[in-house]
Design an enzyme around this catalytic site. Structure first.
Site, PDB file in Angstrom:
ATOM      1  N   GLU A   1      -6.076  -0.937  -7.503  1.00  0.00           N
ATOM      2  CA  GLU A   1      -5.252  -0.127  -8.107  1.00  0.00           C
ATOM      3  C   GLU A   1      -4.415  -0.784  -9.006  1.00  0.00           C
ATOM      4  O   GLU A   1      -3.400  -1.636  -8.084  1.00  0.00           O
ATOM      5  CB  GLU A   1      -4.642   0.601  -7.392  1.00  0.00           C
TER       6      GLU A   1
ATOM      7  N   SER B   1       0.844  -1.002   0.047  1.00  0.00           N
ATOM      8  CA  SER B   1       0.049   0.109  -0.318  1.00  0.00           C
ATOM      9  C   SER B   1       1.195   1.249  -0.105  1.00  0.00           C
ATOM     10  O   SER B   1       0.830   2.317  -0.100  1.00  0.00           O
ATOM     11  CB  SER B   1      -0.741   0.003   0.837  1.00  0.00           C
TER      12      SER B   1
ATOM     13  N   HIS C   1      -2.676  -3.163  -5.587  1.00  0.00           N
ATOM     14  CA  HIS C   1      -3.826  -3.131  -4.634  1.00  0.00           C
ATOM     15  C   HIS C   1      -5.044  -3.095  -4.104  1.00  0.00           C
ATOM     16  O   HIS C   1      -6.219  -2.133  -4.980  1.00  0.00           O
ATOM     17  CB  HIS C   1      -3.024  -1.999  -4.626  1.00  0.00           C
TER      18      HIS C   1
ATOM     19  N   ASN D   1      -4.932   6.602  -1.737  1.00  0.00           N
ATOM     20  CA  ASN D   1      -3.983   6.837  -0.861  1.00  0.00           C
ATOM     21  C   ASN D   1      -3.625   8.427  -0.925  1.00  0.00           C
ATOM     22  O   ASN D   1      -3.199   8.947   0.544  1.00  0.00           O
ATOM     23  CB  ASN D   1      -3.335   6.309   0.154  1.00  0.00           C
TER      24      ASN D   1
END
Ligand code: NAI
Length: 502
Positions: free
Chosen positions: A154, A121, A142, A192
């Site tokens: 992702e 991550s 991800h 993120n």
């Protein structure tokens, strides 16, 4: 090289590995689940079996489907067992050196046409791949937690990842029923990174004493139609995790001030107030009730003599016009103004009510954005310091007469929801500008990865690029901070719109 995927090996049988193994098995793939710790993979399979048995009992899954899924999952304590895999997904501890060492071993065990991937991550996909002799078949995959429920994957391209590997990873994710988006190996990938302002702007408003935790969460959920406010969400994620992600994005961008972590959150981590998992974060989870709102206005009565009218261009805010039930006869020129007697009431665009009051030589109240002014139970307002109490009370009474609860905030530029959206839109455009992802993929990622009610790009189009740019320009001049600098792409978008070429 073509990748034909039938057998998937998942390395690491913890939270993510177990979830990913379940996703792959239920999508018809043969799965080998491996963990370094003896018996861990079997243990993960038992937990998956228990979960599935509940689904069978609730009539959400057939017994045959459950048995087929579990039969497709082979647990192993020997890394050699992944030799026949067509795709390897690594979900082990978040440590660059350990991941690199694993992939060096895998490169010698797996076939040359096996696609290698990581669920990291926060570590650069490019740097993990640097340990490989053939980094072109290495990609990030991800997943989000819980992997069986969260729709987003992702697909992260490292510098050496081949287009074939990227496409194969995307196609495989889609075959598992996921929304797959492609991103470059930039810090925070899409979600993120773009989500940082969602937490940061809530934290700043709290730190400035503009509103309390409950009120900010209420504005974001009720007026903004987000599933959760920033504080309840940070409590759920865990402050240790959320703070670590912010810090890693901040450090990876060479301490870019725009990603500066919050001292308030740091203090929560230091105190061990990690959120739900420790029983206390911004909220307490011990059954005690939260403090009543200090910003909620008491009930006021409308002035006996009341005149209300709309002036200026309200075309960007149709649901507010509907709320007022005033004739739609505004001039369509100039800033939108609702005149309540002698008071100018206007949607925030990043200028404080007090500054506007000085410019306009009139009492002013600004109000925060609502996704739908009719549907929201609340509206947040900020009065100018120059107003007398009766003037502000008349505006509160007016909104109350429209069925709204009114939260009265300090005179804070951009208020809460508007400012949060503006910052999310700016961050999304910045990522696109860095060739980090496409406009469409950013929206898909934010809607399916963190359940935003709208993607930042579609929201930007809806709010108007020029209004977003104006707000950021005002915030930047108010704070003199890099944090609010508009993305170059935002400027481009406003120019295109002006030129009619957009
Ligand atoms: P976890 O701690 O629950 O599980 C990690 C597992 O890997 C453990 O069972 C451990 O025994 C095993 N392991 C450690 N070193 C190993 C090795 N060399 N070979 C084989 N197995 C090994 O961790 P979690 O939360 O599942 O995270 C795994 C990865 O997924 C990390 O890279 C993390 O950053 C990423 N991730 C985590 C998310 C989350 O919400 N937990 C979300 C998305 C990604």
């Amino acid at each position: 090289m073509e990748f034909v995927i039938k057998t998937v090996a998942v390395i690491g049988a913890g939270t993510m590995g177990a979830g990913i193994a379940q996703v792959a098995a239920q999508s018809g793939y043969q799965v080998v689940l491996f963990d370094l710790e003896q018996g861990k993979a079997e243990q993960a399979k038992s937990i998956i079996a228990e979960r599935l048995e509940k689904r069978v009992a609730n009539g959400k899954m057939s017994l045959i489907a459950k048995d087929t899924l579990l039969d497709a999952m082979y647990c192993s304590d020997a890394l050699q067992d992944v030799a026949g895999a067509d795709l390897v997904i690594e979900a082990i501890v978040e440590d660059l050196a350990i991941k690199q060492s694993l992939f060096r071993d895998l490169e010698s065990i797996c076939r040359e046409d096996c696609l290698l991937s990581t669920n990291t991550s926060s570590i650069s996909v490019t740097s993990i791949a640097s340990a490989l002799a053939k980094p072109e078949r290495f990609v990030g995959l991800h997943f989000f937690n819980p992997a069986p429920l969260m729709k987003l994957v992702e697909v992260v391209r490292g510098i050496a990842t081949s287009p074939t590997a990227t496409e194969a990873a995307k196609a495989w994710s889609e075959s598992c029923g996921k929304h797959a988006v492609i991103t470059r190996s930039l810090p925070g990938f899409i979600v993120n990174r773009v989500a940082r302002p969602f937490y940061a702007e809530g934290l700043r408003a709290l730190e400035c004493g503009v509103a309390d935790v409950q009120d900010i969460d209420q504005i974001i959920t009720q007026a903004g139609q987000f599933n959760m406010g920033p504080f309840e969400l940070m409590d759920l994620i865990g402050h240790d995790v959320n703070y670590a992600v912010t810090k890693s994005v901040y450090d990876a961008y060479y301490q870019d001030k725009r990603f500066t972590p919050s001292l308030t959150q740091k203090e929560l981590v230091e105190a061990g107030f990690l959120g739900r998992k420790s029983g206390r974060g911004f909220y307490c989870y011990d059954g005690s009730t939260d403090k009543p709102s200090v910003n909620l206005a008491q009930k006021y009565v409308l002035p006996e003599r009341l005149s209300v009218s709309l002036l200026g261009d309200w075309s960007g805010v149709p649901s507010f016009v509907e709320l007022t039930q005033l004739p739609n006869s505004y001039s369509n020129e100039g800033a939108p103004q609702l005149c309540v007697n002698d008071i100018i009431v206007t949607p925030t665009q990043g200028v404080t009510a007090s500054e506007l009051s000085e410019q306009l030589q009139s009492p002013v109240v600004v109000f925060d954005y609502c996704q739908d002014y009719g549907a929201s139970d609340i509206i947040a307002i900020a009065p100018a310091l120059q107003n007398n109490a009766n003037q502000t009370e008349a505006v509160i009474a007016y909104f109350q007469s429209k069925g709204k609860q009114v939260l009265v905030l300090d005179d804070y530029p951009g208020l809460i929801l508007w400012r949060t959206w503006v910052m999310l839109i700016n961050e999304a455009l910045d990522l696109v500008n860095q060739q980090g992802a496409s406009l469409a993929d950013v929206d898909v990622a934010m809607k399916s990865g963190v359940n935003y009610p709208l993607g930042p790009i579609e929201q930007g189009e809806r709010l108007g690029w020029q209004r977003v740019l104006d707000t950021l320009t005002h915030l930047q001049s108010f704070y003199c901070e890099e944090r609010y600098r508009p993305s170059p792409l935002l400027r481009q978008f406003t120019i295109k719109v002006k030129g009619g070429a957009a």
